[in-house]
Enzyme design. Structure first.
Site, PDB file in Angstrom:
ATOM      1  CB  SER A  68      -1.034   0.097   1.169  1.00  0.00           C
ATOM      2  OG  SER A  68      -0.254   0.298   2.423  1.00  0.00           O
ATOM      3  CE  LYS A 105      -3.297   1.902   4.759  1.00  0.00           C
ATOM      4  NZ  LYS A 105      -3.059   1.183   3.283  1.00  0.00           N
TER       5      LYS A 105
END
Length: 156
Positions: A68, A105
């Site tokens: 990601s 993230k």
């Protein structure tokens, strides 16, 4: 929704890891590159643990799974160091618990004119993965800030 993508470990040993740098500086650019960072260590040795870990009690190694964050060079199988107890700044890479799973993230807060948090997004850096929009209903805990990432370039 994706599965969690971070496995956390504990530093078991905080003994110094001393390495002697090369006598020759390593240039990564062309002519006139900056000198090697090894020159910042006048005693001709580097304590890698001291360089990487500012507080062994609040620093944890983690192993990343998933892609990601691949568009910023953080890949599946990379390792990272996460420090707890420091404030996340915009664009930091953070470790967070979202819906009882660990994720890393990019931290993307948005503030109003009074410097009050208006919205918080935990952003993926790969268009194949969704972002997390954090709101009052989100089960969320900011666990720590990623301070280093590492990749094994050659298996020995």
């Amino acid at each position: 929704m994706e599965d969690g993508n971070l496995e956390i470990f504990k530093l078991e040993n905080t003994e110094p890891l001393i390495l002697k740098p090369l006598n020759e500086s390593l240039k990564a650019g062309g002519y006139g590159s900056f000198p090697s960072a090894a020159l910042d260590f006048p005693d001709d040795s580097i304590d890698f643990l001291k360089l990487l870990v500012k507080d062994p009690i609040t620093t944890f190694p983690g192993r990343i799974s998933g892609d990601s964050l691949k568009d910023i060079g953080v890949l599946d199988g990379d390792w990272c160091l996460i420090q707890k107890g420091i404030e996340a700044e915009p664009n930091d890479i953070v470790a967070a618990i979202i819906e009882n799973q660990f994720f890393i993230k990019r931290f993307k807060p948005k503030y109003d004119e009074n410097n009050q948090l208006q919205e918080l997004k935990l952003k993926s850096e790969n268009p194949d993965f969704s972002h997390f929009e954090i709101n009052d209903e989100t089960e969320f805990f900011l666990w720590g800030v990623v301070t280093w990432t590492f990749r094994n370039w050659r298996k020995l």
